[in-house]
Design a protein around this motif. Structure first.
Motif, PDB file in Angstrom:
ATOM      1  N   HIS A  21       0.504   4.830  -5.060  1.00 37.57           N
ATOM      2  CA  HIS A  21      -0.423   3.921  -4.372  1.00 37.57           C
ATOM      3  C   HIS A  21      -1.025   4.619  -3.172  1.00 37.57           C
ATOM      4  N   HIS A  62      -1.111   3.958   0.128  1.00 35.98           N
ATOM      5  CA  HIS A  62      -0.602   3.921   1.504  1.00 35.98           C
ATOM      6  C   HIS A  62      -0.423   5.329   2.054  1.00 35.98           C
ATOM      7  N   HIS A  81       2.291   7.823   1.402  1.00 37.34           N
ATOM      8  CA  HIS A  81       2.341   8.332   0.027  1.00 37.34           C
ATOM      9  C   HIS A  81       1.161   9.235  -0.309  1.00 37.34           C
ATOM     10  N   HIS A 137       3.349  -5.250  -4.191  1.00 36.62           N
ATOM     11  CA  HIS A 137       3.163  -4.483  -2.964  1.00 36.62           C
ATOM     12  C   HIS A 137       1.755  -4.824  -2.473  1.00 36.62           C
ATOM     13  N   ASP A 172       7.742   1.814  -3.945  1.00 36.72           N
ATOM     14  CA  ASP A 172       7.670   0.620  -3.104  1.00 36.72           C
ATOM     15  C   ASP A 172       7.398  -0.647  -3.919  1.00 36.72           C
ATOM     16  N   HIS A 218       9.117  -4.479   0.310  1.00 42.77           N
ATOM     17  CA  HIS A 218       9.938  -3.279   0.116  1.00 42.77           C
ATOM     18  C   HIS A 218      11.349  -3.706  -0.264  1.00 42.77           C
TER      19      HIS A 218
HETATM   20 ZN   LIG Z   1       3.619   1.346   0.356  1.00 42.86          ZN
END
Ligand SMILES: [Zn+2]
Length: 262
Positions: free
Chosen positions: A67, A69, A72, A142, A163, A199
């Motif tokens: 993903h 974020h 990451h 998420h 996540d 999470h």
């Molecule tokens: Zn995340």
């Protein structure tokens, strides 16, 4: 090249990343002579260069984003540059959710031209990279479009449960795994803001490992509450409790699949 997983970083969520209490670099996976990089967070390029022996990004075959974020995806562009020899060799693959290209275009447009192929992750999709089958059986819960990633080789099935908020579907979809790697951000649900609810906690992780019943489990991507409680002790406790070999990853840890996946 033996099959192995190298945890360049094990930081999860904002504060451990911002303060670099642990490295936020991604995970380098070697399977069937293919080199794959999962979730290149901040510091991935630096960690590759500082490894002994160094890991050469020009030998990567694929970069995978679970993903968009920042913990990451921060180094995705520089890692594509490095994988493609600064853009001079059109090579390698990028696996990415559509939203990381459209909603929050974390992969720069000019860099997208450097990779040989871009594959869009969807729930239920699977792709072949030599003898490695890469699949995303499930969209996680998420705040952004997120997929867990399963690598299947003739020898074993390895699932990266990234996540997610806890839900029963996680157990069902990752059930046939020999090894699971789980992002355990939170120790428990106490005193945290709603943002952190998407999470996994330690207790939910235990439920997952028990339900999936893999040969082995590795915990990683730790938030502050996990770091403070010594993840290696938490993993040892869990192993005693449920009888499934469970370890906590540490920065730079290398897991030799052929020797250690008992
Ligand atoms: Zn995340």
């Amino acid at each position: 090249m033996t099959d192995r997983i190298k945890f360049l970083g094990t930081a999860g969520a904002r504060f451990v990343m911002i303060k670099q209490l642990r490295s936020s670099a991604g995970t380098w996976i070697t399977l069937e002579n293919k080199n794959l990089l999962l979730d290149p967070g901040p510091g991935t390029l630096t960690r590759c260069a500082k490894c002994r022996p160094p890991l050469d990004p020009a030998r990567l075959d694929a970069i995978i984003l679970s993903h968009q974020h920042i913990d990451h995806a921060n180094d995705v562009n520089i890692m594509i540059e490095a994988m493609t020899n600064g853009g001079f060799s059109k090579r390698g693959a990028l696996f990415v959710p559509q939203s990381a290209l459209d909603d929050d275009p974390v992969v720069l447009k000019y860099v997208r031209e450097y990779v040989k192929e871009i594959f869009i992750l969807r729930q239920g999709a699977s792709f072949a990279l030599g003898k490695v089958k890469i699949s995303t059986p499930l969209r996680h819960i998420h705040p952004v479009e997120t997929y867990g990633v399963v690598f299947k080789t003739p020898k074993y099935t390895i699932s990266f449960i990234v996540d997610s908020r806890f839900f029963e579907g996680l157990i069902e979809k990752y059930k046939k795994s020999d090894l699971i790697v789980i992002n355990v951000v939170r120790l428990d649900g106490k005193g945290e803001k709603s943002l952190e609810v998407d999470h996994l906690t330690l207790e939910q992780t235990e439920k997952l490992i028990k339900g999936i019943a893999p040969r082995q489990a590795i915990l990683t991507h730790f938030g502050m509450t996990m770091i403070r409680s010594k993840p290696w002790e938490m993993a040892a406790d869990m192993e005693r409790k449920i009888g499934i070999k469970t370890i906590a990853a540490s920065d730079g840890m290398e897991f030799d699949l052929e020797k250690e996946l008992l």
